[in-house]
Motif scaffolding. Structure first.
Motif, PDB file in Angstrom:
ATOM      1  N   ARG A   1       0.837  -1.192   0.000  1.00  0.00           N
ATOM      2  CA  ARG A   1       0.000   0.000   0.000  1.00  0.00           C
ATOM      3  C   ARG A   1       0.876   1.249   0.000  1.00  0.00           C
ATOM      4  O   ARG A   1       2.085   1.194   0.218  1.00  0.00           O
ATOM      5  CB  ARG A   1      -0.935   0.006   1.213  1.00  0.00           C
ATOM      6  CG  ARG A   1      -0.213  -0.002   2.549  1.00  0.00           C
ATOM      7  CD  ARG A   1      -1.170  -0.051   3.720  1.00  0.00           C
ATOM      8  NE  ARG A   1      -1.961   1.171   3.802  1.00  0.00           N
ATOM      9  CZ  ARG A   1      -2.861   1.394   4.755  1.00  0.00           C
ATOM     10  NH1 ARG A   1      -3.098   0.465   5.684  1.00  0.00           N
ATOM     11  NH2 ARG A   1      -3.536   2.525   4.786  1.00  0.00           N
ATOM     12  N   SER A   2       0.240   2.389  -0.237  1.00  0.00           N
ATOM     13  CA  SER A   2       0.968   3.655  -0.296  1.00  0.00           C
ATOM     14  C   SER A   2       1.702   3.926   1.012  1.00  0.00           C
ATOM     15  O   SER A   2       1.162   3.705   2.100  1.00  0.00           O
ATOM     16  CB  SER A   2       0.003   4.806  -0.582  1.00  0.00           C
ATOM     17  OG  SER A   2      -0.603   4.651  -1.849  1.00  0.00           O
ATOM     18  N   HIS A   3       2.920   4.412   0.881  1.00  0.00           N
ATOM     19  CA  HIS A   3       3.728   4.707   2.066  1.00  0.00           C
ATOM     20  C   HIS A   3       4.612   5.906   1.789  1.00  0.00           C
ATOM     21  O   HIS A   3       4.845   6.279   0.640  1.00  0.00           O
ATOM     22  CB  HIS A   3       4.598   3.502   2.454  1.00  0.00           C
ATOM     23  CG  HIS A   3       5.495   3.038   1.344  1.00  0.00           C
ATOM     24  ND1 HIS A   3       5.076   2.151   0.371  1.00  0.00           N
ATOM     25  CD2 HIS A   3       6.783   3.353   1.037  1.00  0.00           C
ATOM     26  CE1 HIS A   3       6.063   1.921  -0.486  1.00  0.00           C
ATOM     27  NE2 HIS A   3       7.103   2.655  -0.109  1.00  0.00           N
TER      28      HIS A   3
ATOM     29  N   ASN B   1       3.220   3.646   6.489  1.00  0.00           N
ATOM     30  CA  ASN B   1       2.011   3.505   5.672  1.00  0.00           C
ATOM     31  C   ASN B   1       1.182   4.787   5.737  1.00  0.00           C
ATOM     32  O   ASN B   1       1.058   5.405   6.793  1.00  0.00           O
ATOM     33  CB  ASN B   1       1.173   2.321   6.147  1.00  0.00           C
ATOM     34  CG  ASN B   1       1.794   0.987   5.778  1.00  0.00           C
ATOM     35  OD1 ASN B   1       2.554   0.895   4.816  1.00  0.00           O
ATOM     36  ND2 ASN B   1       1.479  -0.041   6.543  1.00  0.00           N
TER      37      ASN B   1
END
Length: 199
Positions: A95-97, A104
């Motif tokens: 996931r976006s981080h 995160n």
């Protein structure tokens, strides 16, 4: 453009009146041009008779805002592609981080435009500045979606040119940062172009 009544509008403009406020109304034609209709009488009833066949509607605003929101979401994904593709990372997982501290990014910190402004362009975890490129690409993609929608409507041409512009945005910003154009964009773009030319 300020005009006296509906008869002064070009034929294409006799489509939609967005709002009526006192003695004026705002009308948009199919090309996206705006007109202000003025009535000599200040009553709304007389103004409505001046508007004639133009119907009162707010759908133009809603559709435009929806296209901008759609474009900003795509722009957020393009940011992921621009960062990860040159590093041979998956654009789907993880996931976006944060690229600086790897923390995160929560869903409410990943809202296009809004999160960047609320956080003042900084990561919530490490407080380090986030590149303004992220905001710029979301803004650019949102404007592109709105412009294409006003030019082509929700049609095949809209999706074709939006896909083309999205690939162009990825290629441009990757090239600026890494001096390369990813094969996923160049070869993929050629393949999509050939398929569409045969359609």
């Amino acid at each position: 453009t300020s005009i006296a009544g509906i008869s002064d509008l070009p034929e294409a403009a006799k489509i939609t009146a967005d709002t009526t406020q006192g003695p004026t109304a705002h009308v948009i034609d199919q090309s996206g041009n705006w007109y202000q209709i003025r009535s000599a009488n200040t009553s709304n009833s007389n103004l409505n008779s001046v508007i004639g066949i133009a119907s009162v509607s707010t759908t133009t605003y809603v559709r435009g805002a929806s296209m901008e929101f759609f474009g900003s979401i795509v722009g957020s994904f393009l940011n992921v592609c621009i960062y990860r593709i040159p590093r041979n990372e998956s654009v789907v997982w993880p996931r976006s981080h944060c690229p600086l501290c790897n923390a995160n990014i929560r869903g409410y910190d990943n809202i296009p435009f809004i999160s960047y402004l609320v956080l003042l362009g900084r990561c919530r975890s490490c407080k380090k500045p986030i590149s303004p490129r992220y905001f710029t690409i979301e803004f650019l993609t949102a404007l592109s979606a709105l412009w294409l929608y006003r030019s082509f409507g929700l049609s095949f041409d809209f999706f074709f040119y939006f896909l083309f512009l999205s690939g162009l945005i990825i290629a441009t910003f990757v090239d600026i940062s890494h001096r390369i154009i990813p094969d996923e964009v160049s070869i993929g773009g050629i393949g999509v172009g050939l398929l569409l030319s045969l359609a």
